[in-house]
Every structure is written in C-alpha cells, then in structure tokens.
Design an enzyme around this catalytic site. Structure first.
Site, mmCIF file in Angstrom:
data_model
loop_
_atom_site.group_PDB
_atom_site.id
_atom_site.type_symbol
_atom_site.label_atom_id
_atom_site.label_comp_id
_atom_site.label_asym_id
_atom_site.label_seq_id
_atom_site.Cartn_x
_atom_site.Cartn_y
_atom_site.Cartn_z
ATOM 1 N N PHE A 119 0.825 -1.215 0.000
ATOM 2 C CA PHE A 119 0.000 0.000 0.000
ATOM 3 C C PHE A 119 0.856 1.260 0.000
ATOM 4 O O PHE A 119 0.389 2.331 -0.368
ATOM 5 C CB PHE A 119 -0.972 -0.015 1.190
ATOM 6 C CG PHE A 119 -0.515 0.737 2.403
ATOM 7 C CD1 PHE A 119 0.357 0.176 3.309
ATOM 8 C CD2 PHE A 119 -0.968 2.031 2.628
ATOM 9 C CE1 PHE A 119 0.770 0.887 4.434
ATOM 10 C CE2 PHE A 119 -0.562 2.741 3.747
ATOM 11 C CZ PHE A 119 0.322 2.168 4.649
ATOM 12 N N LYS A 120 2.117 1.151 0.387
ATOM 13 C CA LYS A 120 2.982 2.336 0.424
ATOM 14 C C LYS A 120 3.178 2.960 -0.960
ATOM 15 O O LYS A 120 3.552 4.128 -1.073
ATOM 16 C CB LYS A 120 4.316 1.982 1.070
ATOM 17 C CG LYS A 120 4.136 1.694 2.556
ATOM 18 C CD LYS A 120 5.429 1.364 3.253
ATOM 19 C CE LYS A 120 5.222 1.286 4.756
ATOM 20 N NZ LYS A 120 4.401 0.112 5.150
ATOM 21 N N ASP A 121 2.898 2.192 -2.025
ATOM 22 C CA ASP A 121 2.986 2.749 -3.372
ATOM 23 C C ASP A 121 2.049 3.942 -3.569
ATOM 24 O O ASP A 121 2.377 4.863 -4.312
ATOM 25 C CB ASP A 121 2.616 1.684 -4.418
ATOM 26 C CG ASP A 121 3.707 0.641 -4.607
ATOM 27 O OD1 ASP A 121 4.899 0.984 -4.485
ATOM 28 O OD2 ASP A 121 3.355 -0.523 -4.880
ATOM 29 N N LEU A 124 4.032 6.722 -2.127
ATOM 30 C CA LEU A 124 5.400 6.895 -2.634
ATOM 31 C C LEU A 124 5.457 7.069 -4.146
ATOM 32 O O LEU A 124 6.496 7.432 -4.687
ATOM 33 C CB LEU A 124 6.287 5.749 -2.158
ATOM 34 C CG LEU A 124 6.723 5.973 -0.699
ATOM 35 C CD1 LEU A 124 7.254 4.694 -0.075
ATOM 36 C CD2 LEU A 124 7.766 7.081 -0.597
#
Ligand SMILES: *Cc1c(COP(=O)(O)O)cnc(C)c1O
Length: 503
Positions: A119-121, A124
């Site tokens: 989910f950090k995409d 980021l």
C-alpha cells in the site's frame, strides 16, 4: 493561505511545499496545519468522480500553495498506468462478513495494486512528484538525496517512486539476511540512474539509528551542501507521504455509493492494519474533511502498544519486541500518533511537546482522561497474535474464497472480534499488501507444506488457490541483480556521500 507548523510549537510557520521539502520540523515535531477541516470535500458529488478527480479535490484542500495545474500533473504522473486497477484502489465485497451473521456488510479496500504490491505505493508514487515541485519553487537548484532504512516494504516502494525522479537521488539500506528473498530481490534489481541499495551487517534498528546519525552529521551536511545536495527522508512523517493516503478513503466511499451499498451521508467503519499510524491517521484526516466515518479501528499485531494506549491512555514502549509474520506492523514507536494527539487536543502544542519529551526520556507517556475519552469517540482497537493471524488467513480463504496477507489478516481478525460500530452502514477492511509478498506465511496458514524456495512457494500458492501472483513479483526470479553491496554500520555515511556525489 493555510500554513504548516510543528505539532510542538507555533513559533515557525511554513508553506506545504516547505514542509514537504523539510520532512520534519526543526524542533523534532511533525508538520500540521490548523486549517485542516475548515473546508470540506463535497460527499454528495463523490459518486461521479474517478480516483484522479477525487485526488485533485482532496490534495487541493490539503496542499493549498500547490497550483491546481501542479496538483493535476502530480496526480496524473503518479496514478496513470502505474496501478493494475482502473479504480487504483478497488473495493471488493466479502461474501460472508467476518463474525456476525447479521449486521452491515463488510468490504475490502485493496491498496496493493501499485508497482511494488504494497500500500505504500499509493503515497510513494506521489511524494517524489510533490517534492520536485517544492524544489522547483524553492529555486535553489539544490538536489535532494533521500536516505531510508527499511525492514522490507518501504525501501522498494521508495525506490520505485524516486527512480529517475529529477533532482533527486535515493539510497536504501536493509538489514542483511533479515528481509525475505522476494523483498531483497525487489530492491537489488531496482532500475534507475539515481538509486543505490546496500545490505547492512546489523539489524533494522542498527540501520535506522545509523540513518538518524547521518541526518544529524553536521560535517557531512556541510560537505554535501557545498555540492548543492541536501538529505531528506521518505518515511511517513513527511506531509507529502501522508496526504495522498487521505484520497483512498474518499475513493472507497465513492465506490460504495456507486455499488448502491450506501447512500450519501451514510457512515462507514474503517478497520486499518497499523504500524506507524500513518494509514489510519489519513482516515482521521478524511473524517475531518467531511467523510462520514462511524469509527476508525486500529488493528495491531502482537506488538500491541497502540491497543494498550487506546484502551488505557498509557503509551509505554518499554516492552518486548516481537518479530512476526507481519513485519511492517512490528513497531513500538508509532510516529504519526503525535499528529492525532495534536488534533484531538485541539492543537495543544504545549501538551504534545510535554508528552513527546516524556516518551523520549522514559519511553512512556500518559494522556489525561478527558483526552482519552475523546480519542475513544473516534478510535476503536484490537490485535491479533500469530495463531490468530494464521487463523484469519485460513478463515478468509475458506469462508470467502478471498486470499489475504498477514498484515490484512490482523485487521480481518479484529473485525471478526468487534461488533460493528453503532450507526455503520458498511464496514471496510483496508488490505495493505498482496498475499504474494508473503507466500510462505500464507501457504503455512492454509495448512500446506512449505517449499524451501520463496518462488516455489509463490507457484504453489497459485496452484492451491487458483489465484495469480502479480507479474512484477513472479518476474523477480529471473531478474538481473544490480546491487550486491554490503556495508558495516560505520560505513553507511560514506556510502551515502559517495552516492550523493554521483548525482
Ligand atoms: C507500512 C505497512 C503497514 C502499516 O502502516 P502504517 O501507516 O505504518 O500504520 C501495514 N501493512 C503493510 C503491508 C505495510 O507495508
């Protein structure tokens, strides 16, 4: 124009661009804006908007010194062709709601369809674009070197976001032998002229402490400044990483409206697998921006420091640290809690400074009873031990034919335990990683024999479940490894300096 300042003092104010360039406030606090919530997102009109349109509306409110054109360009670059779903973050109904037979229906918000399957995409992919505009406005012609220590997921998502970003470089350190083979290959095969990746002889805490030391190294900063380079961070203390996450709460709500699962104004409960408190804090921002939220449920793994805090008002990091199958939630200091405390206390900088000083000195703080009561009006909590995580993976698969990873499984277990919050028209579980990032733990939870090799695990998981591994994970097996650097902790500063001077 709304200005940002530290959670610990209003002495210095700056623009959103400045806050994103700096990352952390000079006094160690986190950047916040007192304007948050003074203008609301139009919830009635949400159903007509796609992800990009919702992102433009939300980011426009939170980052007022970016022009509408700058925001539109950032959104376009971050989310066009980078996510495997046209919805970017698609909502999937569960056929059988966890736990109660009756009650509001449960759905899953899949946040992991970006380039690195975590989910950090979502954040980021956006942060580098926001940073590039902030740098251009500063006009100093400086270059930024991002330095990150990772326990696995952040490093790859940051590399993918910053690879070949103009005016930026990125150096990632991971603990040698302490990340999965899939995670290691994700990092060591990263393309891009401005990236550097090294394994560190030590554990994650050693690497993390050394990175903090690198940021505090005055002599290094001066040498880099002479070359026009400043160091910055890509972790979730940066406003530019937090605000893109607010968007998907509105996007999830829009999808529920379009599916006829709720009507405009109905309240939704969100259950969030939590580590550093960034994801669930974004849900709180969404609520302040007008999203009808009945409760935000903080789901933890066995490192349940937040459960204890939300239950008793005492935050105490003096406790054993557990390494679990949900490594991104193995955290004892949840940095973004500070922002929640700021807003719930109506911006009481003095109180926040006091609590954070207590935490730094004793590893512990306690909030007043009235404040705890106010927090509990919005936040519920629960946690899962490792057997419960495995049980949730199996239950979700056997009851819903729906495969989840160990982080999402913490949330699934908590949803199953807690009755739906009063007034909820729907329950939404946030899914934070593809099960194929953790094929070994998932296979084991399903009761299967586990092959020695991670890619054999991936193939077996495909066979057993009839689901498909994301192409970018399966392709790692034969990808070319670019980086094989291994450094000792004392050598990390020199490694960063070399990489920076190559920019
Ligand atoms: C980072 C991460 C989390 C925790 O998110 P926070 O914003 O730190 O609370 C949960 N699950 C996965 C897979 C992650 O990578």
């Amino acid at each position: 124009m709304s200005l940002y300042h530290s959670t610990r003092s209003r002495a210095e104010e700056c623009s959103a661009k400045e806050a994103i360039r700096r990352g952390l406030a000079p006094d160690g606090g986190l950047f916040v804006s007192d304007e948050l919530g003074s203008a609301k997102v139009d919830v009635d009109g949400l159903a007509e908007l796609d992800y990009a349109a919702i992102a433009r509306a939300v980011l426009g409110l939170l980052l007022p010194d970016y022009t509408a054109d700058e925001i539109a360009a950032c959104v376009n670059e971050a989310y066009t062709g980078t996510f495997a779903s046209p919805e970017v973050t698609p909502v999937v109904p569960l056929t059988k709601a966890p736990g109660a037979a009756a009650g509001p229906h449960a759905h899953v918000l899949e946040l992991y369809h970006g380039p690195t399957s975590a989910f950090k995409d979502v954040a980021l992919q956006m942060l580098p674009r926001l940073m590039a505009r902030a740098q251009a406005s500063a006009g100093a012609g400086e270059k930024i070197m991002i330095v990150t220590a990772t326990s696995g997921d952040t490093g790859k998502a940051a590399l993918a976001g910053f690879a070949d970003a103009p005016g930026c470089g990125i150096t990632v350190f991971y603990p040698e032998g302490k990340v999965s083979r899939v995670q290691e290959l994700q990092m060591t095969t990263q393309a891009g002229a401005n990236v550097a990746v090294a394994a560190v002889r030590g554990n994650f805490d050693d690497a993390q402490s050394a990175v903090k030391g690198i940021f505090a190294d005055r002599a290094l900063a001066e040498r880099l400044a002479a070359a026009g380079i400043v160091l910055s961070s890509a972790n979730s203390i940066n406003v530019g990483r937090l605000v893109p996450q607010v968007v998907y709460y509105f996007a999830a709500y829009a999808q529920l409206m379009r599916a006829g699962a709720i009507a405009a104004g109905d309240a939704v409960e969100f259950c969030v697998p939590t580590g550093n408190f960034g994801d669930v804090l974004a849900g709180y921002y969404a609520k302040m921006l007008g999203l009808p939220v009945s409760k935000l449920v903080v789901a933890s793994d066995k490192n349940n420091v937040l459960f204890d805090f939300l239950t008793t008002g005492v935050y105490d990091r003096n406790r054993p640290f557990f390494t679990t199958t949900s490594p991104s939630m193995d955290i004892l200091i949840s940095s973004n809690l500070e922002r929640m405390l700021y807003y719930v206390s109506d911006g009481d900088c003095e109180l926040i400074a006091h609590l954070m000083a207590d935490l730094a000195e004793t590893g512990r703080f306690e909030v007043p009873a009235e404040l705890l009561a106010k927090i509990q009006e919005t936040f519920a909590c629960g946690w899962a031990d490792e057997d419960e995580v495995a049980g949730a993976i199996a239950a979700s698969w056997h009851e819903n034919a729906y495969l989840i990873d160990p982080h999402t499984a913490c949330g699934y277990h908590v949803l199953e335990k807690l009755p739906a919050a009063a007034g909820s028209a729907a329950r939404m579980l946030l899914s934070t990683a593809s099960p194929y990032k953790f094929p070994r733990a998932v296979l084991e939870a399903l009761g299967e024999d586990v092959p020695a090799d991670d890619f054999a695990c991936m193939r077996k998981l495909e066979e057993v479940t009839g689901t498909c591994a994301p192409a970018q994970l399966a392709a790692l097996e034969t990808a070319h490894e670019r980086f094989s650097d291994v450094v000792d902790v004392p050598g990390m500063g020199a490694y960063v300096e070399d990489a920076a001077l190559r920019l």
